[in-house]
Design an enzyme around this catalytic site. Structure first.
Site, PDB file in Angstrom:
ATOM      1  N   CYS A  26       0.809  -1.222   0.000  1.00  0.00           N
ATOM      2  CA  CYS A  26       0.000   0.000   0.000  1.00  0.00           C
ATOM      3  C   CYS A  26       0.845   1.277   0.000  1.00  0.00           C
ATOM      4  O   CYS A  26       0.611   2.184  -0.797  1.00  0.00           O
ATOM      5  CB  CYS A  26      -0.988  -0.003   1.167  1.00  0.00           C
ATOM      6  SG  CYS A  26      -0.216  -0.064   2.807  1.00  0.00           S
ATOM      7  N   HIS A  72      -1.728   1.122   7.196  1.00  0.00           N
ATOM      8  CA  HIS A  72      -2.321   0.976   5.863  1.00  0.00           C
ATOM      9  C   HIS A  72      -2.633   2.350   5.279  1.00  0.00           C
ATOM     10  O   HIS A  72      -2.908   3.304   6.006  1.00  0.00           O
ATOM     11  CB  HIS A  72      -3.610   0.139   5.926  1.00  0.00           C
ATOM     12  CG  HIS A  72      -4.156  -0.193   4.574  1.00  0.00           C
ATOM     13  ND1 HIS A  72      -3.448  -0.938   3.646  1.00  0.00           N
ATOM     14  CD2 HIS A  72      -5.320   0.141   3.971  1.00  0.00           C
ATOM     15  CE1 HIS A  72      -4.175  -1.053   2.531  1.00  0.00           C
ATOM     16  NE2 HIS A  72      -5.305  -0.399   2.707  1.00  0.00           N
ATOM     17  N   HIS A  84      -6.058   0.763  -3.568  1.00  0.00           N
ATOM     18  CA  HIS A  84      -5.032   0.390  -2.598  1.00  0.00           C
ATOM     19  C   HIS A  84      -4.538  -1.019  -2.875  1.00  0.00           C
ATOM     20  O   HIS A  84      -5.243  -1.842  -3.437  1.00  0.00           O
ATOM     21  CB  HIS A  84      -5.526   0.536  -1.152  1.00  0.00           C
ATOM     22  CG  HIS A  84      -6.734  -0.259  -0.787  1.00  0.00           C
ATOM     23  ND1 HIS A  84      -7.008  -0.620   0.510  1.00  0.00           N
ATOM     24  CD2 HIS A  84      -7.759  -0.767  -1.511  1.00  0.00           C
ATOM     25  CE1 HIS A  84      -8.139  -1.301   0.574  1.00  0.00           C
ATOM     26  NE2 HIS A  84      -8.604  -1.403  -0.645  1.00  0.00           N
TER      27      HIS A  84
END
Length: 118
Positions: A26, A72, A84
């Site tokens: 990510c 994240h 993502h």
């Protein structure tokens, strides 16, 4: 628009620490596009969160805002969708923002810690 071509990573497999078409994570996804456009960006989500200063409320989110959870990060493609590199799906995916926020809360018990504008 530094993220104009981010769609080329759609479907690329998730690989922790990855930064290429062989696999990407990510924060690597965000870093690759900013670096490619001669903009500095830290490698890890926690450092990216500290680096980008301009805080945005979810209701004011626009294309290219960056959404952060603990560990994240995702990029808003519009008011409704994000992209993502998502571990549970094992690839880079486009998802609805509200549904993603709910899913990450349900599956990982993580809330959004902030939204930043580059």
């Amino acid at each position: 628009d530094p993220f104009k071509k981010i769609f080329i990573f759609k479907g690329v497999k998730y690989k922790w620490g990855g930064k290429s078409f062989r696999g990407i994570d990510c924060s690597g996804l965000i870093q690759v596009f900013l670096n490619f456009n001669n903009k500095y960006c830290p490698r890890d989500a926690k450092d990216q969160f500290k680096y980008f200063k301009k805080n945005i409320k979810l209701k004011n989110i626009v294309k290219n805002d960056i959404i952060f959870w603990k560990g994240h990060v995702a990029l808003a493609l519009s008011k409704k969708n994000l992209i993502h590199a998502y571990g549970p799906k094992k690839k880079t995916v486009i998802m609805n923002i509200d549904k993603t926020i709910r899913k990450i809360k349900e599956t990982a018990n993580l809330n959004v810690i902030g939204i930043k504008r580059v």
